[in-house]
Design a protein around this motif. Sequence first.
Motif, PDB file in Angstrom:
ATOM      1  N   GLN A  55      39.200  76.859 -13.398  1.00  0.00           N
ATOM      2  CA  GLN A  55      39.215  78.021 -12.521  1.00  0.00           C
ATOM      3  C   GLN A  55      40.349  77.884 -11.513  1.00  0.00           C
ATOM      4  O   GLN A  55      40.741  76.767 -11.148  1.00  0.00           O
ATOM      5  N   ARG A  90      41.370  78.955  -7.814  1.00  0.00           N
ATOM      6  CA  ARG A  90      40.936  79.478  -6.522  1.00  0.00           C
ATOM      7  C   ARG A  90      42.167  79.705  -5.647  1.00  0.00           C
ATOM      8  O   ARG A  90      43.155  78.975  -5.760  1.00  0.00           O
ATOM      9  N   GLU A 147      35.062  79.674  -3.568  1.00  0.00           N
ATOM     10  CA  GLU A 147      34.966  80.447  -4.801  1.00  0.00           C
ATOM     11  C   GLU A 147      34.509  81.859  -4.450  1.00  0.00           C
ATOM     12  O   GLU A 147      33.654  82.051  -3.587  1.00  0.00           O
ATOM     13  N   THR A 192      38.288  84.317  -7.567  1.00  0.00           N
ATOM     14  CA  THR A 192      38.547  83.149  -8.413  1.00  0.00           C
ATOM     15  C   THR A 192      38.784  83.586  -9.850  1.00  0.00           C
ATOM     16  O   THR A 192      38.017  84.363 -10.422  1.00  0.00           O
TER      17      THR A 192
END
Length: 285
Positions: free
Chosen positions: A236, A238, A133, A158
């Motif tokens: 999220q 990444r 991250e 990220t």
Amino acid sequence: MTPTARSEAINICPPIRVTANNYALHSDNKMHDDSTAAEYGFRGGLVPGVGVYAYMTQQAVRAFGREWIERGAMRGKFLKPVYHGETVTVHAEQLATDALKLSVVNSEGTVCAVGEASLPTHTAPPESSHFAEAALPQYERRRPPDLEHLPKGETLGTLPFSVELPGLRGESGGLFYEDVCDPLEWYRGPEAVCHPAWIGALANRVLAANIELGPWIHTETHAQHFASPLNGEETQVRARIHDSFEKKGHVFVVADVLWLGRGGRSLARAVHTAIVRPAHVHAGA
């Protein structure tokens, strides 16, 4: 990441015809704008690669159903431009009960995209710890689109994303499934699931959030789905640079993208290739 496809076709699936839609006409990527695309030798703004990828997913969903949306795999490679208003035909050869060979052909008989889709028996998601991250850069401090600033193995910032179903919005500001001309009911109503082409859209967004892009071109996506995101889920994206190279004056980036949901559960992974700095050449070079 490449879907498994066996060597002999069993039968031909019925073709699907789509009237292509350049829903990104007013996006920041001016390769979708007629005048800018003409500077690079194209006869009009390019229909987004994510849109063409979405056309191909219709065949996979018809063949394998909701299970493919949740855990299927697909590769789409974009060979020639697709233009707004063109009628394209998505062909699918069934190579086995769990694999399709795909192609997108325009009215002139030109193969514009190829790919494969499959329903693997089991694919373990990658360890999220292998995808670090990192903070997104400030917009004005994004990386220049050159090899020096895009080294292999580099972690990208990220991207947070909140899932809103069925109201995912594409680059037009309208509903994504309408932008990509998908009539299937899976993406509509209170029981909607996330469109499988959305992983490509997120991969584009994470590139644009990290790299100072001018006009650019999405050329290929290999995707594997692991689970469907929930409505309202905070997720999220990444990403890291799998590779970067120059070919025929174009600068390419290959990003390895992992989409994570609540609790770090893996939703999808994509190896996503783009020309982040295209050369001024004739169309098809």
